[in-house]
Design an enzyme around this catalytic site. Sequence first.
Site, PDB file in Angstrom:
ATOM      1  N   ASP A   9      -8.266   4.727  40.099  1.00  0.00           N
ATOM      2  CA  ASP A   9      -7.701   5.734  39.186  1.00  0.00           C
ATOM      3  C   ASP A   9      -8.918   6.418  38.570  1.00  0.00           C
ATOM      4  OD1 ASP A   9      -5.547   5.549  36.236  1.00  0.00           O
ATOM      5  OD2 ASP A   9      -6.971   7.069  36.926  1.00  0.00           O
ATOM      6  N   ASN A  23      -5.290  23.442  36.205  1.00  0.00           N
ATOM      7  CA  ASN A  23      -4.716  24.756  36.529  1.00  0.00           C
ATOM      8  C   ASN A  23      -5.451  25.784  35.688  1.00  0.00           C
ATOM      9  OD1 ASN A  23      -3.459  25.009  33.890  1.00  0.00           O
ATOM     10  ND2 ASN A  23      -2.084  23.388  34.621  1.00  0.00           N
ATOM     11  N   VAL A  32      -3.339  14.441  38.439  1.00  0.00           N
ATOM     12  CA  VAL A  32      -4.593  13.881  37.890  1.00  0.00           C
ATOM     13  C   VAL A  32      -4.940  14.578  36.560  1.00  0.00           C
ATOM     14  CG1 VAL A  32      -6.179  15.453  39.117  1.00  0.00           C
ATOM     15  CG2 VAL A  32      -6.904  13.142  38.558  1.00  0.00           C
ATOM     16  N   ASP A  33      -4.535  15.848  36.433  1.00  0.00           N
ATOM     17  CA  ASP A  33      -4.763  16.611  35.187  1.00  0.00           C
ATOM     18  C   ASP A  33      -4.077  15.887  34.020  1.00  0.00           C
ATOM     19  OD1 ASP A  33      -4.108  20.139  34.349  1.00  0.00           O
ATOM     20  OD2 ASP A  33      -5.456  18.625  33.488  1.00  0.00           O
ATOM     21  N   SER A 116      -6.507  19.890  45.018  1.00  0.00           N
ATOM     22  CA  SER A 116      -5.452  20.694  45.657  1.00  0.00           C
ATOM     23  C   SER A 116      -4.566  19.930  46.625  1.00  0.00           C
ATOM     24  CB  SER A 116      -6.043  21.913  46.417  1.00  0.00           C
ATOM     25  OG  SER A 116      -6.393  22.911  45.496  1.00  0.00           O
ATOM     26  N   GLY A 118      -2.469  17.589  46.061  1.00  0.00           N
ATOM     27  CA  GLY A 118      -1.202  17.087  45.478  1.00  0.00           C
ATOM     28  C   GLY A 118      -0.233  18.240  45.293  1.00  0.00           C
TER      29      GLY A 118
END
Length: 334
Positions: A9, A23, A32-33, A116, A118
Amino acid sequence: MPLEIVRNDITKMKVDAIVNAANQSLLGGGGVDGAIHRAAGKGLLTECRTLGGCKTGEAKITGGYNLPAKYVIHTVGPVYKDGKQGEKALLESCYRESLALAKKRGCETIAFPLISSGVYGYPKDQALKVAIDVISGFLLENEMTVYIVIFDKAAYKISEKLFTDIAEFIDDNYVDTHTDYRRESIRLCAPFSASAGSFTADHCEYKEISVEDDLDTRIKQIDESFSQMLLRKIDEKGMTDAQCYKKANIDRKLFSKIRSDIHYKPSKTTAIAFAISLELSLEETEDLLRKAGFALSHSNKFDIIIEYFISKGNYNIFEINEALFAFDQSLLGA
Ligand code: APR
């Protein structure tokens, strides 16, 4: 090992910087953001608000707050449509810009998620290839330890064709430990050598070599140490030391240990990494390994995967590590 693929993780990585697949608003999101913002705490969002967003392909840096990492580098990957809208170039730029920012801040270690791959829909195997190509190019010119963090193994894909090819090669060659080597080799009519005898593929006969003769031949060969053969091969290939150890995914410190001690005994993965870097044939690889006290074995999947790549003439250590990771094997390099 300058480039390592790990399962973890990313919010747990104890590195100088972790990279966030953000984004354009930089105000958080899912995936993950979301994980990074949750782990870092409110301070991260407060600082992100001052950045005025981020364009796709660009990167911005903030503190790490409650994360073990000192910094978070936020980059915005492309949304994948059909691969013809410049997505690859934008994704390459995410890695390039993030590495440049990390270098500017003096980071020695950095961890990337698969940007990118996901929500933004970039095919996993292509996303991984872009990551490895850009990072390995950067590492040829720079000293840094880079981790590609795979969160869920299911999300990890090397190309189906490559995976199937290797799986078939393993099936054809894997001899499990309790198989009778002699019987198996007669069946395969395969080149097989053991300390007391050997088979030859063309006429599949078993010749007893007396242990004395075999031992005598081997003693004659050991006049050159692993380190001496490695340095000789570097010269023969017209490579510089740096080209050799970087291509082997080995760090400078380990290489200088090997260079300064002619009796240095490397690990098996390190010895193989140099064989790959020097693009040695299978026979030369076995010779180099022998000088470090190792041999390639058909009862070891790791060795068979190495043999697969050498037999295909593919010496790209980062692609080999992708495949080793996909087959849950240890990776090549220090
Ligand atoms: N650690 C490491 N990798 C992770 C973690 C984690 N904790 N969580 C998810 N991932 C992986 C996913 O498995 C995927 O392979 O990160 C990769 C990127 O997936 P996303 O987070 O969906 O990022 P991306 O595809 O770039 O889409 C970005 O998603 O979360 C929103 O705000 C984000 O709008 C932005 C979009």
